[in-house]
Scaffold this motif. Structure first.
Motif, PDB file in Angstrom:
ATOM      1  N   MET A  62       3.093   5.064 -13.310  1.00 10.12           N
ATOM      2  CA  MET A  62       1.705   5.446 -13.031  1.00 10.12           C
ATOM      3  C   MET A  62       0.719   4.355 -13.450  1.00 10.12           C
ATOM      4  O   MET A  62      -0.089   3.912 -12.634  1.00 10.12           O
ATOM      5  CB  MET A  62       1.375   6.793 -13.679  1.00 10.12           C
ATOM      6  N   ARG A 106      -0.907   2.718 -10.205  1.00 11.02           N
ATOM      7  CA  ARG A 106      -2.079   3.497  -9.827  1.00 11.02           C
ATOM      8  C   ARG A 106      -3.265   2.991 -10.637  1.00 11.02           C
ATOM      9  O   ARG A 106      -3.134   2.688 -11.823  1.00 11.02           O
ATOM     10  CB  ARG A 106      -1.836   4.998 -10.051  1.00 11.02           C
ATOM     11  N   SER A 152       3.873   4.034  -1.765  1.00  8.04           N
ATOM     12  CA  SER A 152       3.960   4.886  -2.953  1.00  8.04           C
ATOM     13  C   SER A 152       5.356   4.816  -3.556  1.00  8.04           C
ATOM     14  O   SER A 152       6.353   4.792  -2.830  1.00  8.04           O
ATOM     15  CB  SER A 152       3.644   6.334  -2.590  1.00  8.04           C
ATOM     16  N   PHE A 153       5.409   4.804  -4.880  1.00 11.36           N
ATOM     17  CA  PHE A 153       6.697   4.815  -5.582  1.00 11.36           C
ATOM     18  C   PHE A 153       7.265   6.220  -5.696  1.00 11.36           C
ATOM     19  O   PHE A 153       8.384   6.400  -6.179  1.00 11.36           O
ATOM     20  CB  PHE A 153       6.559   4.172  -6.966  1.00 11.36           C
ATOM     21  N   ALA A 162      -9.125   3.596 -12.335  1.00  8.56           N
ATOM     22  CA  ALA A 162     -10.123   4.579 -11.894  1.00  8.56           C
ATOM     23  C   ALA A 162      -9.444   5.903 -11.554  1.00  8.56           C
ATOM     24  O   ALA A 162      -9.925   6.983 -11.905  1.00  8.56           O
ATOM     25  CB  ALA A 162     -10.890   4.052 -10.682  1.00  8.56           C
ATOM     26  N   ARG A 163      -8.293   5.824 -10.867  1.00  6.84           N
ATOM     27  CA  ARG A 163      -7.575   7.041 -10.495  1.00  6.84           C
ATOM     28  C   ARG A 163      -7.036   7.762 -11.733  1.00  6.84           C
ATOM     29  O   ARG A 163      -7.161   8.989 -11.865  1.00  6.84           O
ATOM     30  CB  ARG A 163      -6.433   6.694  -9.532  1.00  6.84           C
ATOM     31  N   GLY A 206       0.808  -1.218   0.000  1.00  7.89           N
ATOM     32  CA  GLY A 206       0.000   0.000   0.000  1.00  7.89           C
ATOM     33  C   GLY A 206       0.838   1.263   0.000  1.00  7.89           C
ATOM     34  O   GLY A 206       0.356   2.347   0.320  1.00  7.89           O
TER      35      GLY A 206
END
Lengths: 474, 474
Positions: free
Chosen positions: B442, B446, B427-428, B449-450, B425
């Motif tokens: 991305m 990600r 972040s890169f 939907a985002r 969960g």
């Protein structure tokens, strides 16, 4: 067609998820002030994020609009459907699970329908608090708090709901789910959808869950009622208290004499000072530091000694005229009961109009002096209660006993006040939002560029105007 | 056509606002790492918001893209134009005015091109700070800080750039100006355009000015270097320090032994402990309270005595193995020089890859243990420096002396690490943003939907893809 959508919803969610009997629906379709009433084909109560997504897809396919609703405690009519389109009211009240408390990371993941106070009670055994604080906390929900970016009396210390949220889960207009519940403190991977959805009043999507920040519970408080010589002294007093305490001020609430008298009369209480001061302030500081709770040589907890010392210095300088420091929890509770009784005391005034204004901090004192004098000269009574540290004034004009509201120039004076607020760079809705009630002010006080950007975003994320149509954007 | 747009721009802004000589343009068109190079018809340097709006309108009419740039200190190539379209580079470096300092309201209104350090120096005489803190502060600009939602080592206490901003002024794709500079603490009148523009890397509009929060300057600090038994102890140690101090921890920086040795070797410095600990932490607390600066009976400032006492308790419990508390400003500076020398020491490693990861706080310890062991087993050296209190790790794989990076399974290991971060969960890109460099991640990490929501917003606010095309959104 509408029978079909109801059948489809029943099939997808189970019959227990739908209310269609007007008697069952009534409490969802009228807001608590009684001012806004709506109609809907049904009240739909999904029990999971997947069920919310299913509702959105079915409604999208049928062109039926969705007004999401939390605890139905808003004051701007945002949660009550308009009669402009076939609507369902989507209540989140079955989604109230606290999914996960992570005490070490000071965060909690909770569903949108959880009542604020229930969340606060659930985390209390961990020694943690979720600091959002206002009158409706016993019935408002986390989803509603987020959708309206709720404020209250602790914003000064902890920020508004937006500042308390680490991430959200939301159902978008195409039924997809955006989810960001891992509680990251830093994540710079694209646009800030979280803060866009927060405060959007359900017009861009339906928030179904959130990961929220928690804070350690204070171990000591210092609470006082102050009389200041004037409102202009307030900012200096606040800054001095903040600097001396390292930012421990949790509440700095303006309660001038007419407001205090009305509260005391309405609730049958006694004021904290026999003669309520013109510029009364309810002050509270809170600390998690053990050494702030430890007694000094005279037996006074350090935080209270510190506040006493700062106030003594401010009194010598003439910035504080008088102060009553609470010596017991009972005194503190009595003071807060007065503060929390303000809303009811205001709503009891027959013939009145309440503003929810905010102003740049530097502009507050002159605004109050000028607007009070002008309104009184026109025959109004003025009742103000304010989160003064945030520049947020709940400012009420009333007719007063034996006078006729209709005979007073209320429309002109309301407009004059709103124009003055705008000219000072203030806001006509500090924490209550837009909903239906304040929609007419948007084109008057917000720029074309801002409204165009809002409309573009709404059109992009909800092209068929599925979510809460007719709200927030004029 | 391109000659025409340059003529139009010269006419609108004056000839001094345009650079077209390649020698003049070079420093704008290559990023400071030398990794990203771009081309542009001109570097355009408007001196006012109106001039920026004029540039946007002229470029929109000609279909010429605009890449805005601040101090050109980003690490993801976001400020360097791609060669995919006729472009201008719009530098904000002539818009550096500090428009207004409001000391009583603790806010400042400043133009986008103002260098962070210059802002900090301008407000220092007021006894106030703007707490953003990282290596580039001598050349990065406020506009760049906002557009990348910059982080750094003080986020733990004060939040990232988004949290420090009260409002922005920005030029939109149609040349209109959205402005919200009155410094309101509460304003619930529609969508949160401010937070949407912040962190959008110049793809939605051009931030030209901002109203920022200021804080009182600390009067006392306590700085220490800690050896913990393991990373798993870190969160308990941090929480205990936060609770005991009332949230005064400003820095909690992870500097393990290999990183410390590399920094000392590169800069010719001595480590704070003769044998650098595996789990070293640079700790700093700061207070604005006068009573925290006052000496106790032994002559030690109260804050330092408090930290000493908490650390002693933690040592008894085995949560801290060793601690060196700085006894002088010189010792403190020496410690911070080591920390601030980390980036340079990492960039000096030949054959290396640096991640900017964030993880849920509860996942950090296991991640570090597993990833360190696994990477070393594959032949990598590991250098980590981390804002540990935020779960933000600058994690570097390197070949090490005498080894060949190309011969190591670096592509596979980088992917494995990124996959693990995503599975946890995390972040890169915690604070470095997307720009060009991280665009490929991305769609991998990600959700659809985002990304769909991001694309919809981009299309709505910048339908002709005028602003920074090819960045941020895949």
């Amino acid at each position: 067609m509408h029978t079909t959508i109801l059948d489809d919803l029943r099939r997808a969610l189970g019959p227990e998820a739908l209310l269609t009997d007007p008697a069952d629906c009534a409490r969802y379709l009228t807001d608590w002030t009684g001012q806004f009433r709506g109609t809907a084909l049904a009240v739909v109560r999904p029990a999971s994020t997947e069920a919310v997504a299913a509702v959105v897809k079915l409604c999208a396919a049928s062109g039926v609009a969705i007004t999401p609703q939390g605890g139905n405690t808003g004051v701007a009519g945002g949660g009550v459907p308009l009669g402009n389109r076939p609507h369902i009211l989507l209540s989140l009240d079955r989604m109230k699970a606290i999914r996960r408390i992570d005490a070490a990371a000071r965060s909690v993941t909770v569903e949108a329908g959880c009542v604020l106070q229930q969340l606060q009670e659930a985390i209390a055994p961990e020694g943690l608090i979720f600091p959002l604080m206002f009158g409706a906390r016993g019935s408002c929900t986390i989803g509603g708090n987020l959708s309206t970016n709720a404020g209250g009396s602790n914003v000064l210390r902890y920020g508004n709901t937006r500042a308390l949220c680490l991430g959200i889960e939301a159902v978008m207009a195409d039924g997809s789910v955006v989810s960001d519940l891992s509680g990251l403190r830093k994540d710079n991977t694209g646009y800030d959808l979280r803060d866009l959805m927060i405060g959007a009043e359900g017009t861009l999507g339906i928030i179904t869950a959130a990961c929220l920040r928690l804070y350690p519970a204070p171990v000591i408080r210092a609470t006082a009622f102050l009389a200041l010589p004037d409102v202009a002294s307030a900012l200096s007093v606040l800054n001095r208290l903040q600097d001396a305490s390292g930012g421990l001020v949790e509440a700095f609430e303006y309660m001038p004499a007419p407001m205090m008298r009305q509260i005391c009369a309405h609730h049958g209480k006694r004021p904290p000072m026999a003669e309520p001061p013109e510029t009364g302030i309810l002050l509270e500081l809170a600390s998690t530091r053990g050494d702030d709770a430890a007694p000094d040589p005279e037996g006074t907890p350090r935080l209270q000694a510190l506040v006493t010392e700062v106030l003594a210095g401010l009194m010598e300088e003439g910035l504080v005229a008088d102060a009553v420091i609470c010596a017991s929890e009972a005194q503190r509770n009595a003071l807060w009961q007065l503060r929390e009784g303000a809303a009811e005391a205001i709503y009891a005034l027959k013939g009145s109009y309440m503003f929810d204004l905010s102003l740049p901090l530097a502009a507050v004192a002159d605004f109050v002096a000028q607007t009070d004098a002008e309104s009184r000269a026109l025959g109004f009574e003025v009742y103000t209660v304010a989160h003064l540290g945030d520049g947020n004034l709940h400012y009420t004009l009333a007719a007063g006993a034996g006078r006729d509201w209709a005979a007073l120039p209320h429309t002109a004076q309301i407009d004059r006040i709103l124009d003055r607020v705008a000219a000072l760079g203030g806001s006509f809705s500090a924490e209550h939002g837009i909903g239906q009630a304040k929609l007419p002010y948007m084109p008057r006080y917000r720029s074309k560029a801002r409204l165009a950007a809002m409309r573009a975003i709404k059109g992009a994320l909800d092209p068929d105007d599925l979510f809460n149509p007719g709200k927030t954007i004029p």
